[in-house]
Design a protein around this motif. Structure first.
Motif, PDB file in Angstrom:
ATOM      1  N   UNK A  19       0.833  -1.205   0.000  1.00  0.00           N
ATOM      2  CA  UNK A  19       0.000   0.000   0.000  1.00  0.00           C
ATOM      3  C   UNK A  19       0.865   1.251   0.000  1.00  0.00           C
ATOM      4  N   UNK A  20       1.887   1.267   0.841  1.00  0.00           N
ATOM      5  CA  UNK A  20       2.761   2.441   0.900  1.00  0.00           C
ATOM      6  C   UNK A  20       3.473   2.653  -0.431  1.00  0.00           C
ATOM      7  N   UNK A  21       3.950   1.570  -1.011  1.00  0.00           N
ATOM      8  CA  UNK A  21       4.664   1.671  -2.286  1.00  0.00           C
ATOM      9  C   UNK A  21       3.735   2.167  -3.384  1.00  0.00           C
ATOM     10  N   UNK A  22       2.500   1.692  -3.365  1.00  0.00           N
ATOM     11  CA  UNK A  22       1.535   2.159  -4.363  1.00  0.00           C
ATOM     12  C   UNK A  22       1.345   3.672  -4.265  1.00  0.00           C
ATOM     13  N   UNK A  23       1.217   4.183  -3.054  1.00  0.00           N
ATOM     14  CA  UNK A  23       0.969   5.609  -2.872  1.00  0.00           C
ATOM     15  C   UNK A  23       2.180   6.489  -3.070  1.00  0.00           C
ATOM     16  N   UNK A  24       3.373   5.903  -3.000  1.00  0.00           N
ATOM     17  CA  UNK A  24       4.602   6.704  -3.082  1.00  0.00           C
ATOM     18  C   UNK A  24       5.501   6.271  -4.237  1.00  0.00           C
ATOM     19  N   UNK A  25       4.965   5.497  -5.177  1.00  0.00           N
ATOM     20  CA  UNK A  25       5.789   4.945  -6.255  1.00  0.00           C
ATOM     21  C   UNK A  25       6.512   6.033  -7.034  1.00  0.00           C
ATOM     22  N   UNK A  26       5.782   7.109  -7.353  1.00  0.00           N
ATOM     23  CA  UNK A  26       6.408   8.167  -8.141  1.00  0.00           C
ATOM     24  C   UNK A  26       7.553   8.813  -7.383  1.00  0.00           C
ATOM     25  N   UNK A  27       7.367   9.087  -6.074  1.00  0.00           N
ATOM     26  CA  UNK A  27       8.420   9.710  -5.286  1.00  0.00           C
ATOM     27  C   UNK A  27       9.618   8.784  -5.114  1.00  0.00           C
ATOM     28  N   UNK A  28       9.354   7.481  -4.964  1.00  0.00           N
ATOM     29  CA  UNK A  28      10.452   6.518  -4.854  1.00  0.00           C
ATOM     30  C   UNK A  28      11.238   6.478  -6.163  1.00  0.00           C
ATOM     31  N   UNK A  29      10.528   6.445  -7.289  1.00  0.00           N
ATOM     32  CA  UNK A  29      11.200   6.455  -8.589  1.00  0.00           C
ATOM     33  C   UNK A  29      12.046   7.714  -8.763  1.00  0.00           C
ATOM     34  N   UNK A  30      11.501   8.856  -8.351  1.00  0.00           N
ATOM     35  CA  UNK A  30      12.245  10.117  -8.470  1.00  0.00           C
ATOM     36  C   UNK A  30      13.489  10.101  -7.589  1.00  0.00           C
ATOM     37  N   UNK A  31      13.378   9.513  -6.403  1.00  0.00           N
ATOM     38  CA  UNK A  31      14.537   9.432  -5.515  1.00  0.00           C
ATOM     39  C   UNK A  31      15.619   8.547  -6.108  1.00  0.00           C
ATOM     40  N   UNK A  32      15.208   7.438  -6.734  1.00  0.00           N
ATOM     41  CA  UNK A  32      16.198   6.560  -7.368  1.00  0.00           C
ATOM     42  C   UNK A  32      16.847   7.265  -8.554  1.00  0.00           C
ATOM     43  N   UNK A  33      16.049   8.010  -9.324  1.00  0.00           N
ATOM     44  CA  UNK A  33      16.605   8.738 -10.467  1.00  0.00           C
ATOM     45  C   UNK A  33      17.594   9.809 -10.007  1.00  0.00           C
ATOM     46  N   UNK A  34      17.279  10.478  -8.900  1.00  0.00           N
ATOM     47  CA  UNK A  34      18.138  11.573  -8.435  1.00  0.00           C
ATOM     48  C   UNK A  34      19.337  11.063  -7.648  1.00  0.00           C
ATOM     49  N   UNK A  35      19.091  10.122  -6.718  1.00  0.00           N
ATOM     50  CA  UNK A  35      20.138   9.696  -5.792  1.00  0.00           C
ATOM     51  C   UNK A  35      20.738   8.333  -6.124  1.00  0.00           C
ATOM     52  N   UNK A  36      20.041   7.586  -6.943  1.00  0.00           N
ATOM     53  CA  UNK A  36      20.510   6.240  -7.258  1.00  0.00           C
ATOM     54  C   UNK A  36      20.047   5.187  -6.280  1.00  0.00           C
ATOM     55  N   UNK A  37      19.391   5.600  -5.192  1.00  0.00           N
ATOM     56  CA  UNK A  37      18.956   4.625  -4.192  1.00  0.00           C
ATOM     57  C   UNK A  37      17.833   5.219  -3.356  1.00  0.00           C
ATOM     58  N   UNK A  38      16.911   4.351  -2.930  1.00  0.00           N
ATOM     59  CA  UNK A  38      15.823   4.764  -2.048  1.00  0.00           C
ATOM     60  C   UNK A  38      15.536   3.638  -1.072  1.00  0.00           C
ATOM     61  N   UNK A  39      15.228   4.015   0.170  1.00  0.00           N
ATOM     62  CA  UNK A  39      14.948   3.053   1.233  1.00  0.00           C
ATOM     63  C   UNK A  39      13.578   3.336   1.818  1.00  0.00           C
ATOM     64  N   UNK A  40      12.730   2.301   1.840  1.00  0.00           N
ATOM     65  CA  UNK A  40      11.434   2.380   2.520  1.00  0.00           C
ATOM     66  C   UNK A  40      11.585   1.647   3.849  1.00  0.00           C
ATOM     67  N   UNK A  41      11.300   2.336   4.927  1.00  0.00           N
ATOM     68  CA  UNK A  41      11.525   1.783   6.268  1.00  0.00           C
ATOM     69  C   UNK A  41      10.246   1.879   7.098  1.00  0.00           C
ATOM     70  N   UNK A  42      10.039   0.884   7.970  1.00  0.00           N
ATOM     71  CA  UNK A  42       8.922   0.945   8.912  1.00  0.00           C
ATOM     72  C   UNK A  42       7.613   0.441   8.369  1.00  0.00           C
ATOM     73  N   UNK A  43       7.634  -0.319   7.263  1.00  0.00           N
ATOM     74  CA  UNK A  43       6.403  -0.857   6.690  1.00  0.00           C
ATOM     75  C   UNK A  43       6.074  -2.219   7.305  1.00  0.00           C
ATOM     76  N   UNK A  44       4.827  -2.631   7.169  1.00  0.00           N
ATOM     77  CA  UNK A  44       4.398  -3.980   7.530  1.00  0.00           C
ATOM     78  C   UNK A  44       4.402  -4.845   6.277  1.00  0.00           C
ATOM     79  N   UNK A  45       4.759  -6.099   6.450  1.00  0.00           N
ATOM     80  CA  UNK A  45       4.718  -7.031   5.316  1.00  0.00           C
ATOM     81  C   UNK A  45       4.470  -8.429   5.845  1.00  0.00           C
ATOM     82  N   UNK A  46       3.743  -9.208   5.055  1.00  0.00           N
ATOM     83  CA  UNK A  46       3.421 -10.573   5.455  1.00  0.00           C
ATOM     84  C   UNK A  46       4.380 -11.593   4.849  1.00  0.00           C
TER      85      UNK A  46
END
Length: 310
Positions: A19-46
């Motif tokens: 859910x978090x990735x769906x809502x922030x996909x564009x920002x994550x992609x932009x961070x990877x394009x700008x910085x080369x790396x992005x970290x999502x922290x503190x999510x729940x996963x099964x």
């Protein structure tokens, strides 16, 4: 020490990973394009399924893993375990499949089970590494190129069936011919391959020159001295599972590789994995490795955006 300098960090605050990735996909992609790396922290996963769903929102079309150099297990659709080496071993910095004729443009790592101690996946900006390597070393490897020599089926390292994911020799022949590999079938069902490749590359989007090769990981000096001595004694100087020489076939001095290793050490950034961390990196901008660890560390990886050597 945790060093996330220059990496886009997104705090999920307990939201589901997909859910978090769906809502922030564009920002994550932009961070990877700008910085080369992005970290999502503190999510729940099964589990693996949530990682797979997150990958879809990030536009991953997972790649198969062929011309393998390390043992892995496939646990989902284009999802693999990270390299299954013993916990005591350190994996040197490398860009995924930089020895091959094609490689992934992006990688995603998912921390399913953090290690008890150690087990970080340090990353290094390979354009900055290039700036730190002595000019005479860069000039030598750029002028002479690299020659990757690999042996499969000797009882040490990988069997060709695992590496190429087939038990059909004709399929391996086609892969080698299409992928620019020289190859030779030897006695006792063994295979030898040779690939000549440049040591540097140009990033397809930024145009920056990059240190992009498997010199540190494949060179004999990366083995423990007693292991190196034993393997050479049994297999011969030219018979190791993985090796890298100058493009003309001359050995690369240990001191040359040590200078490159030192540049990586100066530029390396590391952080401790937390449960359900998701990290996406540009595989041509950041190298990665693995620390030794204790405990039941389980990090999953997926690859996408195939880039073919021109």
């Amino acid at each position: 020490m945790n060093d996330l300098t220059g990496i886009g960090v997104f705090e999920a605050h307990g939201e589901g990973l997909a859910s978090f990735t769906q809502g922030h996909a564009r920002m994550i992609d932009e961070a990877v394009a700008e910085n080369g790396a992005a970290l999502v922290r503190g999510a729940r996963a099964e589990g693996t399924e949530d990682f797979e769903r997150a990958l879809k929102w990030l536009g991953f079309e997972p790649l198969a893993y062929t011309e393998r150099s390390t043992p892995r297990s496939q646990v989902g659709d284009g999802v693999f375990t990270s390299t299954e080496y013993p916990a005591r071993e350190v994996i040197p910095q490398h860009c995924e499949s930089s020895y091959a004729g094609a490689w992934p443009g992006r990688l995603a790592f998912f921390s399913a089970t953090p290690a008890l101690t150690g087990g970080a996946t340090p990353i290094t900006d390979v354009s900055r590494v290039l700036d730190d390597i002595p000019a005479e070393v860069v000039e030598a490897v750029e002028r002479r190129g690299l020659r990757y020599v690999r042996h499969y089926g000797s009882g040490v390292g990988m069997d060709w069936r695992e590496a190429f994911q087939t038990d059909d020799r004709a399929a391996v022949d086609r892969f080698c011919a299409d992928g620019g590999l020289e190859w030779e079938w030897r006695e006792d069902d063994c295979l030898r391959t040779v690939r000549r490749a440049p040591a540097l590359a140009t990033h397809p989007r930024t145009g920056r020159r990059l240190w992009f090769n498997h010199l540190v990981l494949f060179h004999q000096s990366s083995l423990a001295p007693e292991v190196r001595e034993a393997l050479v004694a049994v297999l011969g100087e030219d018979g190791l599972p993985n090796d890298v020489l100058f493009g003309d076939g001359e050995p690369i001095p240990d001191a040359t590789v040590a200078a490159v290793r030192s540049a990586f050490e100066r530029r390396q950034q590391r952080f401790d994995w937390e449960l359900h961390d998701l990290m996406v990196i540009d595989n041509m901008r950041w190298s990665h490795g693995r620390e030794a660890f204790t405990g039941e560390r389980r990090v999953l990886v997926s690859m996408t955006d195939l880039i073919t050597r021109s």
